[in-house]
Design an enzyme around this catalytic site. Sequence first.
Site, PDB file in Angstrom:
ATOM      1  N   SER A  57       0.880  -1.404   0.111  1.00 17.63           N
ATOM      2  CA  SER A  57      -0.507   0.119  -0.150  1.00 17.63           C
ATOM      3  C   SER A  57       0.806   1.421   0.019  1.00 17.63           C
ATOM      4  O   SER A  57       0.114   2.148  -0.372  1.00 17.63           O
ATOM      5  CB  SER A  57      -0.862  -0.298   1.615  1.00 17.63           C
ATOM      6  N   HIS A  96       1.172   4.248   6.424  1.00 16.18           N
ATOM      7  CA  HIS A  96       0.646   5.063   5.806  1.00 16.18           C
ATOM      8  C   HIS A  96       1.132   6.288   6.326  1.00 16.18           C
ATOM      9  O   HIS A  96       1.775   7.050   7.154  1.00 16.18           O
ATOM     10  CB  HIS A  96      -0.566   4.761   5.737  1.00 16.18           C
ATOM     11  N   ASP A 123      -8.296   6.055   4.405  1.00 16.99           N
ATOM     12  CA  ASP A 123      -8.140   5.132   5.507  1.00 16.99           C
ATOM     13  C   ASP A 123      -8.969   5.137   6.566  1.00 16.99           C
ATOM     14  O   ASP A 123      -9.439   4.405   7.072  1.00 16.99           O
ATOM     15  CB  ASP A 123      -6.907   4.504   6.720  1.00 16.99           C
TER      16      ASP A 123
END
Length: 180
Positions: A57, A96, A123
Amino acid sequence: MGWIGETVDSIKSIKIRQLLTQAITLGMIVTSALIIWKALMCVTGTESPVVVVLSGSMEPGFKRGDILFLTMTKDPIRTGEIVVFNVDGRDIPIVHRAIKVHERENTAHVDVLTKGDNNDVDDIGLYADGQFWLHRHHIMGRAVGFLPYVGWVTIIMSEKPIIKYILIGALGLLVITSKD
């Protein structure tokens, strides 16, 4: 007789004193590793100073198997920083980028929204039900450095547990049969 026969003979010839010495040596190695980990926790201010990227990701910046080094200071999280966070109800931390940060005036309270660089959406879908922002207690740390590909050892051992057991068994056998 071969290597296996010599190893079996070596194990049979172990004396109690040698076994105790090897057990104490192994205990000292494990204790030293724990002390180093705790020292890193104190220096970096985070419960997990090193994490492995487990998914794609964050590509192309961080690839699966990269190791990230984390730190956590009192400085506020800024948009664009790579953060590692825990979500209520999930055991595995997530790596992230912070895409939105809302600081409340006159307080230390910060709301953070994250997104994986390789993901199309933010998210919010990963957060707990009804949660739209991360708060300071969710964030484990911010990335300050990385080592590419070194974390593959961890990924392989978690995805294929038999390899972990073979490796632990081989190391144990090595410790038992060493002559020092």
